[in-house]
Each structure stands twice: as structure tokens, then as C-alpha cells.
Design an enzyme around this catalytic site. Structure first.
Site, PDB file in Angstrom:
ATOM      1  N   THR A   1      23.642   1.704 -10.463  1.00  0.00           N
ATOM      2  CA  THR A   1      25.001   2.018  -9.987  1.00  0.00           C
ATOM      3  C   THR A   1      25.372   1.023  -8.882  1.00  0.00           C
ATOM      4  O   THR A   1      25.457   1.392  -7.710  1.00  0.00           O
ATOM      5  CB  THR A   1      25.079   3.457  -9.453  1.00  0.00           C
TER       6      THR A   1
ATOM      7  N   ASN B   1      19.835 -18.582   2.522  1.00  0.00           N
ATOM      8  CA  ASN B   1      21.276 -18.360   2.595  1.00  0.00           C
ATOM      9  C   ASN B   1      22.099 -19.251   1.674  1.00  0.00           C
ATOM     10  O   ASN B   1      23.174 -18.858   1.217  1.00  0.00           O
ATOM     11  CB  ASN B   1      21.772 -18.593   4.029  1.00  0.00           C
TER      12      ASN B   1
ATOM     13  N   ARG C   1      24.706  -7.850   3.463  1.00  0.00           N
ATOM     14  CA  ARG C   1      23.671  -8.889   3.463  1.00  0.00           C
ATOM     15  C   ARG C   1      23.950  -9.938   4.543  1.00  0.00           C
ATOM     16  O   ARG C   1      23.027 -10.434   5.206  1.00  0.00           O
ATOM     17  CB  ARG C   1      23.595  -9.555   2.087  1.00  0.00           C
TER      18      ARG C   1
ATOM     19  N   HIS D   1      19.741  -2.336  -1.346  1.00  0.00           N
ATOM     20  CA  HIS D   1      19.796  -2.884  -2.699  1.00  0.00           C
ATOM     21  C   HIS D   1      20.288  -1.863  -3.719  1.00  0.00           C
ATOM     22  O   HIS D   1      20.180  -2.101  -4.927  1.00  0.00           O
ATOM     23  CB  HIS D   1      18.428  -3.434  -3.101  1.00  0.00           C
ATOM     24  N   THR D   2      20.838  -0.775  -3.238  1.00  0.00           N
ATOM     25  CA  THR D   2      21.488   0.153  -4.152  1.00  0.00           C
ATOM     26  C   THR D   2      22.898  -0.304  -4.503  1.00  0.00           C
ATOM     27  O   THR D   2      23.544   0.279  -5.380  1.00  0.00           O
ATOM     28  CB  THR D   2      21.552   1.580  -3.565  1.00  0.00           C
TER      29      THR D   2
ATOM     30  N   HIS E   1      21.345 -10.998   7.450  1.00  0.00           N
ATOM     31  CA  HIS E   1      20.913 -12.388   7.578  1.00  0.00           C
ATOM     32  C   HIS E   1      21.363 -13.008   8.903  1.00  0.00           C
ATOM     33  O   HIS E   1      20.795 -14.010   9.334  1.00  0.00           O
ATOM     34  CB  HIS E   1      21.419 -13.207   6.395  1.00  0.00           C
TER      35      HIS E   1
END
Length: 321
Positions: free
Chosen positions: A244, A95, A63, A194-195, A67
Site C-alpha cells: 500500500t 542521494n 526521505r 518504507h510503508t 538524509h
């Protein structure tokens, strides 16, 4: 779904694409082969230790990379602390109190500095750490192009304006990414980030309270878990992004189909729209998802880097030399 662009927007996109293409032509996987041959070994070993201690940190570094790159190019600007001369991107709305991992990058930078003094940029360290973190959780690897330099300033305005939010609809998502040169397929693959990881309950409170695109039983479970983990429902409580959260796989797409994801912006990828077919493909074929994700990450790494004599090689990632 058609999107209409003004001539000004098209011109800006063309100029951005031209600048990005020209800049990434100077990036190379072998950039540090002579000047810092141990670089990738040092970064990998550091990330092995980090992920072993806290698997969630792999998602946080991923992330952090996004960003950093997306608003203003992959230039390490998000790492800079605030000064009298500029506002820090760390304090931008997308942020503040949510992007983390700065201490990890600082620690890796210190290790790199011991073997290659004033040679490797913080921006390149973030790119390598991101790839290694994803791979250590079972995700794909990819060839990281190197040779970025670090910015001399931050751009809070860009961070506030250009990072997509968790409540974005599909049109907003596609338009935001298209302005950076990404296709709808890229968006769907990159969303698979996003897993892994967790999110603060405050970022999806609207999903728990009346969003009709979420499975009702899942919404109730989120309300209960967020309340229990926070001792009263505080926004700082965490929930896993998919079933998961410590394994990089394609479970996220199966959760999309089941309408059991945290963010409205995620569910928009599977909501009787044009991306439904690709979501189904990724949910059934993890190898296809991994390949598309890796390709999109290489593309992300090419976003308007500083190269040549632009910027500098920071000795400390949080401040200019």
C-alpha cells in the site's frame, strides 16, 4: 546481540549525545508563534496540494528529512547546491539521482517568505513538511519542535559515510543508528517509513538475483515488473516499497513477515533475529507502530540542530545568503 565499542567510540557518542541534548533544549513547538503565526497553516496547505497531485512526494520529503538529519544534524545542508567552496550533499552516493523534493521545499519556502520575511529556516520547513506529508497519507501526527537554523556549508563526506545502505545487515543498521543515539526499537519503527513510496529497481537488484531471504515468487514478480516498467530492466524503474505505497499503515511489517520487501536491510529486521518479536507486534498493532514512529521522528528532529546565532536563516534554500 552484543556490540563492542572502543573507548574512543563511546567518548564520541557521549559528546554527540551531550551536544544534541543541549541543542534541542532550545527548540520549541511555539518558536514561531509570535514571529510567524501562520507558518504551520502555510506549510500544511502547500503539502495538501503537493500530496493531492503526487502522493509519492510525501515519502520523498520524509526521505529528504532523514538524509538531511542523519549524517550531520537537521540543518538543511542537503538542500544546498554545490559551490566552489564545498561539495553538495545532493551528489553524495546515497542521494544522487534518488533524493528528491527540493523543488517542493523551495516552493513552500517562497510561500513562507511572503508572510514572514527572513524568519523561518529551511530546516524547519523540511521538518514540518515531513510531518504533514506522513499525516496526509493516513499516518500519525506529532509535535514538531522548531527553532533550527540553516547551515552555511554542506558535508558530502558525512552523507557518504553515515547513511545506511539498502544492503546493510542488522548489525550494521543497529550500530549506525546507535551512534546517533537511537535504540533498536527506534530503528524498527523508523524503518516503517518504507510503508510509503517507491524505490528504483537498481537499489534492490541483488534481492531479485539470488538473495535467499526473499520470497521466491515475489523475487520473480519484481524481476518481471522492473523489466516491463523500464522497457528492459533499467535501474531507474520504480517498484512500490510495500503493498500500500500511498497509505501510511503497518502493511510494511506484514510484508516483512512474508519476506516480500525490496531491501535486504529491511528484511534483516525479520530474519530469525532479535527484532522479530517487535515486527510481529507492529504487524498486528498499527496504533503501536504509529506511536513509536512519531516518537522516533521527534527524536530524529533533535539531531544536532543549529540554534541561536549559529548558521543563518536562508532566504533561498539552495544557497547561503
Amino acid at each position: 546481540m552484543a556490540t563492542t565499542f572502543s573507548s574512543t567510540t563511546l567518548l564520541a557518542l557521549a559528546l554527540f549525545t551531550l551536544l544534541t541534548s543541549a541543542a534541542h533544549s532550545t527548540l520549541s513547538p511555539s518558536f514561531y508563534n509570535a514571529s510567524c503565526p501562520k507558518l504551520q497553516t502555510v506549510v500544511r496547505a502547500a503539502m495538501v496540494d503537493v500530496v493531492r497531485k503526487e502522493p509519492r512526494m510525501a515519502a520523498s520529503i520524509l526521505r529528504l528529512f532523514f538524509h538531511d538529519c542523519f549524517p550531520n544534524g537537521c540543518d538543511g545542508s542537503i538542500l544546498l547546491d554545490e559551490t566552489p567552496k564545498f561539495l553538495s550533499e545532493k551528489n553524495a552516493a546515497p542521494n544522487f539521482n534518488s533524493v528528491r523534493g527540493f523543488d517542493v521545499i523551495d516552493a513552500i519556502k517562497s510561500k513562507v517568505e511572503k508572510v514572514c520575511r527572513a524568519t523561518v529556516s529551511c530546516a524547519d520547513i523540511v521538518a514540518l513538511a515531513t510531518r504533514d506529508g506522513v499525516n496526509l497519507l493516513g499516518g500519525p501526527s506529532w509535535t514538531v519542535e522548531l527553532g533550527r537554523r540553516d547551515s552555511l556549508t554542506a558535508n558530502m563526506k558525512a552523507a557518504n559515510e553515515f547513511l545506511p545502505g539498502p544492503s546493510s545487515d542488522l548489525a550494521q543498521l543497529l550500530n549506525t543508528f546507535n551512534r546517533r543515539g537511537f535504540t533498536a526499537r527506534d530503528v524498527t519503527a523508523l524503518s516503517g517509513a518504507h510503508t510509503i513510496g517507491h524505490a528504483h529497481c537498481g537499489f534492490f537488484a541483488d534481492r531479485m538475483m539470488g538473495d535467499t531471504s526473499i520470497d521466491s515468487a515475489f523475487a520473480s514478480l519484481l524481476q518481471q515488473n522492473c523489466s516491463l516498467s523500464a522497457g528492459g530492466g533499467a535501474a531507474e524503474a520504480l517498484a512500490p516499497l510495500d503493498r500500500t505505497p500511498e497509505r501510511f499503515d503497518n502493511a510494511y511489517y506484514r510484508d516483512l513477515i512474508a519476506h516480500r520487501v525490496l531491501f535486504h536491510s529491511d528484511q534483516e529486521l525479520f530474519n530469525n533475529g532479535p527484532q522479530d518479536s517487535l515486527v510481529r507486534q507492529y504487524s498486528a498493532d498499527g496504533t503501536l507502530f504509529a506511536a513509536d514512529f512519531a516518537a522516533a521522528m521527534v527524536k530524529m528532529g533533535r539531531l544536532n540542530p543549529l540554534t541561536g546565532t549559529s548558521g543563518q536563516i536562508r532566504l533561498h534554500c539552495s544557497r547561503v545568503n
